[in-house]
Motif scaffolding. Structure first.
Motif, short mmCIF file in Angstrom:
data_model
loop_
_atom_site.label_atom_id
_atom_site.label_comp_id
_atom_site.label_asym_id
_atom_site.label_seq_id
_atom_site.Cartn_x
_atom_site.Cartn_y
_atom_site.Cartn_z
N THR A 89 1.01 -1.26 -0.07
CA THR A 89 0.10 -0.03 0.09
C THR A 89 0.91 1.10 -0.28
N ILE A 90 1.80 1.14 0.60
CA ILE A 90 2.79 2.27 0.57
C ILE A 90 3.24 2.64 -0.65
N ALA A 91 3.78 1.63 -1.45
CA ALA A 91 4.23 1.78 -2.58
C ALA A 91 3.39 2.23 -3.60
N ALA A 92 2.07 1.71 -3.61
CA ALA A 92 0.91 2.20 -4.48
C ALA A 92 0.64 3.54 -4.31
N LYS A 93 0.74 3.99 -3.00
CA LYS A 93 0.53 5.65 -2.60
C LYS A 93 1.80 6.64 -3.33
N ARG A 94 2.83 5.98 -3.10
CA ARG A 94 3.75 6.60 -3.83
C ARG A 94 3.66 6.77 -5.24
N ASN A 95 3.27 5.65 -5.74
CA ASN A 95 3.20 5.77 -7.44
C ASN A 95 2.07 6.56 -7.88
N GLN A 96 1.07 6.97 -6.99
CA GLN A 96 -0.15 7.70 -7.49
C GLN A 96 0.24 9.01 -7.96
N THR A 97 -0.53 9.58 -8.93
CA THR A 97 -0.36 10.92 -9.49
C THR A 97 -0.87 12.13 -8.53
N ALA A 98 -0.50 13.21 -8.75
CA ALA A 98 -1.18 14.39 -7.94
C ALA A 98 -2.71 14.51 -8.03
N ALA A 99 -3.23 14.19 -9.46
CA ALA A 99 -4.41 14.45 -9.73
C ALA A 99 -5.30 13.44 -8.75
N ILE A 100 -4.85 12.21 -8.88
CA ILE A 100 -5.77 11.11 -8.02
C ILE A 100 -5.58 11.45 -6.56
N ARG A 101 -4.54 11.88 -6.03
CA ARG A 101 -4.50 12.24 -4.77
C ARG A 101 -5.52 13.50 -4.20
N SER A 102 -5.41 14.35 -5.12
CA SER A 102 -6.36 15.35 -4.79
C SER A 102 -7.79 15.04 -4.94
N GLN A 103 -8.27 14.14 -5.90
CA GLN A 103 -9.54 13.84 -5.95
C GLN A 103 -10.03 12.76 -5.15
N GLN A 104 -9.10 11.82 -4.21
CA GLN A 104 -9.51 10.95 -3.09
C GLN A 104 -9.61 12.27 -1.90
N ARG A 105 -8.66 13.17 -1.80
CA ARG A 105 -8.96 14.29 -0.68
C ARG A 105 -10.10 14.88 -0.81
N LEU A 106 -10.64 15.36 -1.80
CA LEU A 106 -11.97 16.11 -2.25
C LEU A 106 -13.12 15.18 -1.73
N SER A 107 -13.01 13.66 -2.30
CA SER A 107 -14.07 12.78 -1.71
C SER A 107 -14.05 12.79 -0.36
N ALA A 108 -12.90 12.51 0.21
CA ALA A 108 -13.07 12.16 1.75
C ALA A 108 -13.47 13.42 2.64
N ILE A 109 -13.13 14.75 2.03
CA ILE A 109 -13.81 15.85 2.72
C ILE A 109 -15.27 15.94 2.62
N ALA A 110 -15.73 15.50 1.32
CA ALA A 110 -17.28 15.46 0.97
C ALA A 110 -18.02 14.35 1.91
N LYS A 111 -17.19 13.28 2.28
CA LYS A 111 -17.81 12.20 2.96
C LYS A 111 -18.05 12.79 4.30
N ALA A 112 -17.04 13.16 4.79
CA ALA A 112 -16.85 13.78 6.34
C ALA A 112 -17.80 14.91 6.58
N LYS A 113 -18.07 15.78 5.50
CA LYS A 113 -19.22 16.91 5.75
C LYS A 113 -20.58 16.48 5.68
N THR A 114 -20.77 15.18 4.84
CA THR A 114 -22.05 14.46 4.96
C THR A 114 -22.44 13.54 6.25
N GLU A 115 -21.39 13.14 6.59
CA GLU A 115 -21.38 12.54 8.05
C GLU A 115 -21.73 13.45 9.03
N LYS A 116 -21.06 14.77 9.08
CA LYS A 116 -21.52 15.67 10.02
C LYS A 116 -22.77 16.40 10.06
N LYS A 117 -23.12 16.43 8.83
CA LYS A 117 -24.45 16.90 8.70
C LYS A 117 -25.57 16.09 9.34
N GLU A 118 -25.34 14.55 8.84
CA GLU A 118 -26.38 13.54 9.45
C GLU A 118 -26.13 13.71 10.88
#
Length: 149
Positions: A89-118
């Motif tokens: 998993t560490i190797a996979a994370k290292r080989n990820q591109t910046a675009a994928i990383r930012s997309q994952q970050r945005l999805s994680a933030i959105a998920k956290a926001k929906t959980e907080k609203k609930e």
């Protein structure tokens, strides 16, 4: 034939030669010459007198054999997994591109926001009954203490 060692200079003292000095605490000192005994009695430090064996040993004088320098081993770097993630998993994370990383970050933030609203919507539903309009009284006053004196 027992050869003694001079207490001050470190030279050899052969039998029937030199001086023997016994201190008050019964410690025995042997000297090859009066020069050594005199310097000892003057409390001179043999480490600071250039012709003594102690000085020569301390300053690495007269060592004929050149000792080969000790080789230091090179540190070998290893990749290891840590508690939260294994090596794959560490190797996979290292080989990820910046675009994928930012997309994952945005999805994680959105998920956290929906959980907080609930969570907040669940919290807001059981509204508490309005508090009575009676004057507030502390526990101390209820017990009938001194009454604020």
């Amino acid at each position: 034939m027992k050869v003694e060692i001079d207490s001050f200079s470190g030279f050899r003292v052969y039998p029937s030669k030199g001086k023997l000095f016994v201190r008050g605490d019964s410690k025995v000192f042997r000297f090859a010459s009066s020069k050594n005994s005199s310097l000892f009695l003057q409390r001179k430090n043999p480490r600071k007198i250039a012709w003594t064996q102690v000085y020569r040993r301390m300053h690495k004088k007269g060592i004929t054999e050149e000792v080969a320098k000790k080789r230091s081993r090179r540190t070998v770097k290893h990749q290891r997994g840590i508690v939260g993630a294994d090596l794959a998993t560490i190797a996979a994370k290292r080989n990820q591109t910046a675009a994928i990383r930012s997309q994952q970050r945005l999805s994680a933030i959105a998920k956290a926001k929906t959980e907080k609203k609930e969570k907040e919507s669940k919290k807001a539903k059981p509204a508490r009954a309005p508090a009575s309009t009676a004057p507030k009284v502390s526990k101390q006053q209820m017990k009938g203490g001194k009454g604020g004196r």
